[in-house]
Design a protein around this motif. Structure first.
Motif, PDB file in Angstrom:
ATOM      1  N   TYR A   1      11.460   5.550  -0.018  1.00  0.00           N
ATOM      2  CA  TYR A   1      11.565   4.371  -0.868  1.00  0.00           C
ATOM      3  C   TYR A   1      12.111   3.174  -0.099  1.00  0.00           C
ATOM      4  O   TYR A   1      11.619   2.049  -0.248  1.00  0.00           O
ATOM      5  CB  TYR A   1      12.428   4.655  -2.102  1.00  0.00           C
ATOM      6  N   LEU A   2      13.120   3.410   0.735  1.00  0.00           N
ATOM      7  CA  LEU A   2      13.685   2.304   1.507  1.00  0.00           C
ATOM      8  C   LEU A   2      12.665   1.736   2.496  1.00  0.00           C
ATOM      9  O   LEU A   2      12.674   0.536   2.785  1.00  0.00           O
ATOM     10  CB  LEU A   2      14.950   2.756   2.236  1.00  0.00           C
ATOM     11  N   ALA A   3      11.769   2.588   2.995  1.00  0.00           N
ATOM     12  CA  ALA A   3      10.711   2.087   3.880  1.00  0.00           C
ATOM     13  C   ALA A   3       9.791   1.134   3.117  1.00  0.00           C
ATOM     14  O   ALA A   3       9.363   0.098   3.656  1.00  0.00           O
ATOM     15  CB  ALA A   3       9.904   3.254   4.445  1.00  0.00           C
ATOM     16  N   VAL A   4       9.500   1.460   1.859  1.00  0.00           N
ATOM     17  CA  VAL A   4       8.694   0.564   1.019  1.00  0.00           C
ATOM     18  C   VAL A   4       9.423  -0.760   0.808  1.00  0.00           C
ATOM     19  O   VAL A   4       8.837  -1.845   0.941  1.00  0.00           O
ATOM     20  CB  VAL A   4       8.388   1.222  -0.351  1.00  0.00           C
ATOM     21  N   VAL A   5      10.708  -0.691   0.498  1.00  0.00           N
ATOM     22  CA  VAL A   5      11.504  -1.894   0.235  1.00  0.00           C
ATOM     23  C   VAL A   5      11.546  -2.803   1.457  1.00  0.00           C
ATOM     24  O   VAL A   5      11.397  -4.029   1.350  1.00  0.00           O
ATOM     25  CB  VAL A   5      12.934  -1.510  -0.202  1.00  0.00           C
ATOM     26  N   ARG A   6      11.743  -2.201   2.631  1.00  0.00           N
ATOM     27  CA  ARG A   6      11.792  -3.016   3.854  1.00  0.00           C
ATOM     28  C   ARG A   6      10.464  -3.730   4.078  1.00  0.00           C
ATOM     29  O   ARG A   6      10.431  -4.869   4.537  1.00  0.00           O
ATOM     30  CB  ARG A   6      12.141  -2.130   5.054  1.00  0.00           C
ATOM     31  N   GLY A   7       9.374  -3.048   3.763  1.00  0.00           N
ATOM     32  CA  GLY A   7       8.069  -3.664   3.962  1.00  0.00           C
ATOM     33  C   GLY A   7       7.743  -4.724   2.931  1.00  0.00           C
ATOM     34  O   GLY A   7       7.492  -5.880   3.266  1.00  0.00           O
ATOM     35  N   LYS A   8       7.778  -4.361   1.650  1.00  0.00           N
ATOM     36  CA  LYS A   8       7.241  -5.264   0.627  1.00  0.00           C
ATOM     37  C   LYS A   8       8.201  -6.381   0.223  1.00  0.00           C
ATOM     38  O   LYS A   8       7.771  -7.408  -0.280  1.00  0.00           O
ATOM     39  CB  LYS A   8       6.790  -4.478  -0.605  1.00  0.00           C
ATOM     40  N   THR A   9       9.499  -6.201   0.427  1.00  0.00           N
ATOM     41  CA  THR A   9      10.467  -7.212   0.000  1.00  0.00           C
ATOM     42  C   THR A   9      11.276  -7.781   1.160  1.00  0.00           C
ATOM     43  O   THR A   9      11.316  -8.983   1.379  1.00  0.00           O
ATOM     44  CB  THR A   9      11.439  -6.624  -1.057  1.00  0.00           C
TER      45      THR A   9
ATOM     46  N   VAL B   1       0.843  -1.201   0.000  1.00  0.00           N
ATOM     47  CA  VAL B   1       0.000   0.000   0.000  1.00  0.00           C
ATOM     48  C   VAL B   1       0.877   1.250   0.000  1.00  0.00           C
ATOM     49  O   VAL B   1       0.574   2.237  -0.694  1.00  0.00           O
ATOM     50  CB  VAL B   1      -0.965   0.002   1.203  1.00  0.00           C
ATOM     51  N   MET B   2       1.980   1.226   0.747  1.00  0.00           N
ATOM     52  CA  MET B   2       2.933   2.345   0.712  1.00  0.00           C
ATOM     53  C   MET B   2       3.463   2.565  -0.696  1.00  0.00           C
ATOM     54  O   MET B   2       3.607   3.704  -1.149  1.00  0.00           O
ATOM     55  CB  MET B   2       4.110   2.080   1.654  1.00  0.00           C
ATOM     56  N   GLN B   3       3.737   1.465  -1.406  1.00  0.00           N
ATOM     57  CA  GLN B   3       4.238   1.596  -2.777  1.00  0.00           C
ATOM     58  C   GLN B   3       3.185   2.225  -3.680  1.00  0.00           C
ATOM     59  O   GLN B   3       3.518   3.022  -4.564  1.00  0.00           O
ATOM     60  CB  GLN B   3       4.662   0.238  -3.326  1.00  0.00           C
ATOM     61  N   LEU B   4       1.931   1.862  -3.455  1.00  0.00           N
ATOM     62  CA  LEU B   4       0.851   2.486  -4.241  1.00  0.00           C
ATOM     63  C   LEU B   4       0.854   3.998  -4.069  1.00  0.00           C
ATOM     64  O   LEU B   4       0.690   4.745  -5.037  1.00  0.00           O
ATOM     65  CB  LEU B   4      -0.513   1.937  -3.796  1.00  0.00           C
ATOM     66  N   SER B   5       1.037   4.459  -2.834  1.00  0.00           N
ATOM     67  CA  SER B   5       0.998   5.899  -2.582  1.00  0.00           C
ATOM     68  C   SER B   5       2.249   6.587  -3.117  1.00  0.00           C
ATOM     69  O   SER B   5       2.218   7.771  -3.449  1.00  0.00           O
ATOM     70  CB  SER B   5       0.821   6.192  -1.085  1.00  0.00           C
ATOM     71  N   ALA B   6       3.362   5.837  -3.210  1.00  0.00           N
ATOM     72  CA  ALA B   6       4.605   6.408  -3.746  1.00  0.00           C
ATOM     73  C   ALA B   6       4.655   6.338  -5.267  1.00  0.00           C
ATOM     74  O   ALA B   6       5.421   7.074  -5.900  1.00  0.00           O
ATOM     75  CB  ALA B   6       5.814   5.680  -3.157  1.00  0.00           C
ATOM     76  N   ALA B   7       3.850   5.451  -5.862  1.00  0.00           N
ATOM     77  CA  ALA B   7       3.876   5.262  -7.317  1.00  0.00           C
ATOM     78  C   ALA B   7       3.570   6.574  -8.025  1.00  0.00           C
ATOM     79  O   ALA B   7       2.679   7.321  -7.616  1.00  0.00           O
ATOM     80  CB  ALA B   7       2.864   4.198  -7.729  1.00  0.00           C
ATOM     81  N   LYS B   8       4.342   6.841  -9.062  1.00  0.00           N
ATOM     82  CA  LYS B   8       4.156   8.036  -9.899  1.00  0.00           C
ATOM     83  C   LYS B   8       4.367   9.342  -9.139  1.00  0.00           C
ATOM     84  O   LYS B   8       3.967  10.408  -9.597  1.00  0.00           O
ATOM     85  CB  LYS B   8       2.767   8.029 -10.566  1.00  0.00           C
ATOM     86  N   ASN B   9       4.990   9.268  -7.955  1.00  0.00           N
ATOM     87  CA  ASN B   9       5.233  10.468  -7.156  1.00  0.00           C
ATOM     88  C   ASN B   9       6.727  10.766  -7.146  1.00  0.00           C
ATOM     89  O   ASN B   9       7.495  10.153  -6.397  1.00  0.00           O
ATOM     90  CB  ASN B   9       4.712  10.266  -5.731  1.00  0.00           C
ATOM     91  N   THR B  10       7.143  11.736  -7.959  1.00  0.00           N
ATOM     92  CA  THR B  10       8.577  12.030  -8.063  1.00  0.00           C
ATOM     93  C   THR B  10       9.122  12.715  -6.815  1.00  0.00           C
ATOM     94  O   THR B  10      10.336  12.868  -6.680  1.00  0.00           O
ATOM     95  CB  THR B  10       8.860  12.917  -9.293  1.00  0.00           C
ATOM     96  N   ALA B  11       8.246  13.119  -5.899  1.00  0.00           N
ATOM     97  CA  ALA B  11       8.700  13.716  -4.644  1.00  0.00           C
ATOM     98  C   ALA B  11       9.166  12.667  -3.637  1.00  0.00           C
ATOM     99  O   ALA B  11       9.643  13.005  -2.550  1.00  0.00           O
ATOM    100  CB  ALA B  11       7.578  14.560  -4.030  1.00  0.00           C
ATOM    101  N   THR B  12       9.041  11.381  -3.992  1.00  0.00           N
ATOM    102  CA  THR B  12       9.477  10.301  -3.097  1.00  0.00           C
ATOM    103  C   THR B  12      10.955  10.465  -2.744  1.00  0.00           C
ATOM    104  O   THR B  12      11.796  10.630  -3.629  1.00  0.00           O
ATOM    105  CB  THR B  12       9.256   8.928  -3.779  1.00  0.00           C
ATOM    106  N   THR B  13      11.260  10.414  -1.449  1.00  0.00           N
ATOM    107  CA  THR B  13      12.660  10.517  -1.016  1.00  0.00           C
ATOM    108  C   THR B  13      13.292   9.126  -0.929  1.00  0.00           C
ATOM    109  O   THR B  13      12.591   8.109  -0.955  1.00  0.00           O
ATOM    110  CB  THR B  13      12.767  11.178   0.369  1.00  0.00           C
ATOM    111  N   GLU B  14      14.597   9.100  -0.779  1.00  0.00           N
ATOM    112  CA  GLU B  14      15.279   7.812  -0.634  1.00  0.00           C
ATOM    113  C   GLU B  14      14.799   7.092   0.625  1.00  0.00           C
ATOM    114  O   GLU B  14      14.601   5.877   0.621  1.00  0.00           O
ATOM    115  CB  GLU B  14      16.792   8.020  -0.595  1.00  0.00           C
ATOM    116  N   ASP B  15      14.600   7.849   1.719  1.00  0.00           N
ATOM    117  CA  ASP B  15      14.097   7.236   2.954  1.00  0.00           C
ATOM    118  C   ASP B  15      12.699   6.646   2.748  1.00  0.00           C
ATOM    119  O   ASP B  15      12.403   5.546   3.234  1.00  0.00           O
ATOM    120  CB  ASP B  15      14.049   8.277   4.081  1.00  0.00           C
TER     121      ASP B  15
END
Length: 311
Positions: A150-158, A134-148
């Motif tokens: 994105y890493l929060a999404v990675v820790r969760g989904k993968t 769900v976090m990835q959905l909210s970050a999708a297509k959002n160029t304002a996403t920060t590295e932090d």
């Protein structure tokens, strides 16, 4: 792993014929089985004797397969592991529902092992993975996403499933909390490294190795770490390019080549791989408690395997 594979096949059976058809399409399509291997390896590392590791390894693979079935629906993916995605053959509804069936089977296997702590770890992982999606959905297509972000999404989904797969080994072996935490740290950091290498390969890999088209993340408007880095390092004109192609979805094959050029210009692929190696180093160090054991050497080799895919 032969026992795990046999167990997996025995648990995909159902009187509803579409269920084994859809499940086996993905399960038998040549995945690396990396996550269940980690469960077996960490259990062996901790001296476990019994068959609970086989059941938990199969449960972990079922959880992973379920998330792939669901992911392909969410992402509108056409390919998975070099074959047509299940959703293209049976439809979105069947993919989602068979994914749910596999999750149900995974929890049945966890209960059969009889470890309440292992059940807690894997059921918490299932919830965290869904949160990550769900976090990835909210970050999708959002160029304002920060590295932090994105890493929060990675820790969760993968990475969470890697961490849980490793943690349950010492748990069922009755090892102390210190060893459980070390195994979890190894899995979490290995999982982050694995995903970051995948992100890099999407723009710089070969289709035969990827099992999908190069540039799928770009076509789907996914903001991954290479894009985050290139966007932050780019000028106003380059940022406008990323907004047009990813946020607005106005991208074609020529734009993919331009995206790859910009990633190269700003060193985004190389730096993503460097970050993956950093997390790989943390994973290796987490195994320090077990360094005397041969299984620890094998688990270090897994770190090398994951990061070497970038070459």
């Amino acid at each position: 792993m032969e026992r795990v594979n046999a167990f997996i096949l025995s648990r995909t059976g159902s009187s509803v014929t579409m269920i084994p058809e859809v499940a086996n399409h993905l399960i038998s399509s040549g995945g690396k089985r990396l996550r269940p291997m980690l469960t077996l390896a960490t259990a062996s590392l901790c001296g476990y004797e019994g068959d609970g590791d086989v059941r938990l390894a199969a449960a972990v693979e079922f959880m992973h397969t379920a998330t792939l079935l669901h992911d392909d629906v969410v992402d509108d993916s056409d390919m998975r592991r070099g074959k047509l995605a299940a959703r293209k053959l049976w439809g979105n509804e069947a993919s989602v529902l068979v994914g749910d069936f596999l999750l149900g089977q995974a929890f049945k296997m966890m209960v059969e092992v009889g470890s309440l702590e292992a059940l807690r770890i894997l059921s918490e992982a299932a919830a965290v993975i869904a949160e990550g999606e769900v976090m990835q959905l909210s970050a999708a297509k959002n160029t304002a996403t920060t590295e932090d972000d994105y890493l929060a999404v990675v820790r969760g989904k993968t990475a969470e499933l890697f961490a849980a797969a490793c943690e349950v080994g010492p748990v069922i072996a009755g090892r102390p909390k210190e060893e459980q935490a070390a195994a979890r740290s190894y899995g979490m950091n290995l999982g982050v490294a694995f995903q970051l290498v995948d992100d890099a390969l999407d723009y710089g890999g070969r289709e035969a190795k990827l099992g999908k088209k190069v540039g799928d993340d770009f076509r789907e408007g996914k903001i991954t770490l290479p894009v985050v880095l290139a966007y932050r390092r780019g000028d106003a004109q380059e940022r406008a390019f990323w907004k047009r192609t990813l946020e607005n979805g106005e991208a074609d094959d020529a734009d993919l080549q331009e995206a790859i050029r910009l990633l190269g210009k700003h060193g985004a692929i190389d730096d993503t791989i460097a970050r993956a190696r950093h997390y790989g180093a943390i994973a290796r160090d987490a195994l320090g408690l077990f360094r005397e054991k041969p299984e620890a050497r094998a688990l270090i080799d897994v770190v090398e395997f994951v990061t070497a895919r970038a070459h």
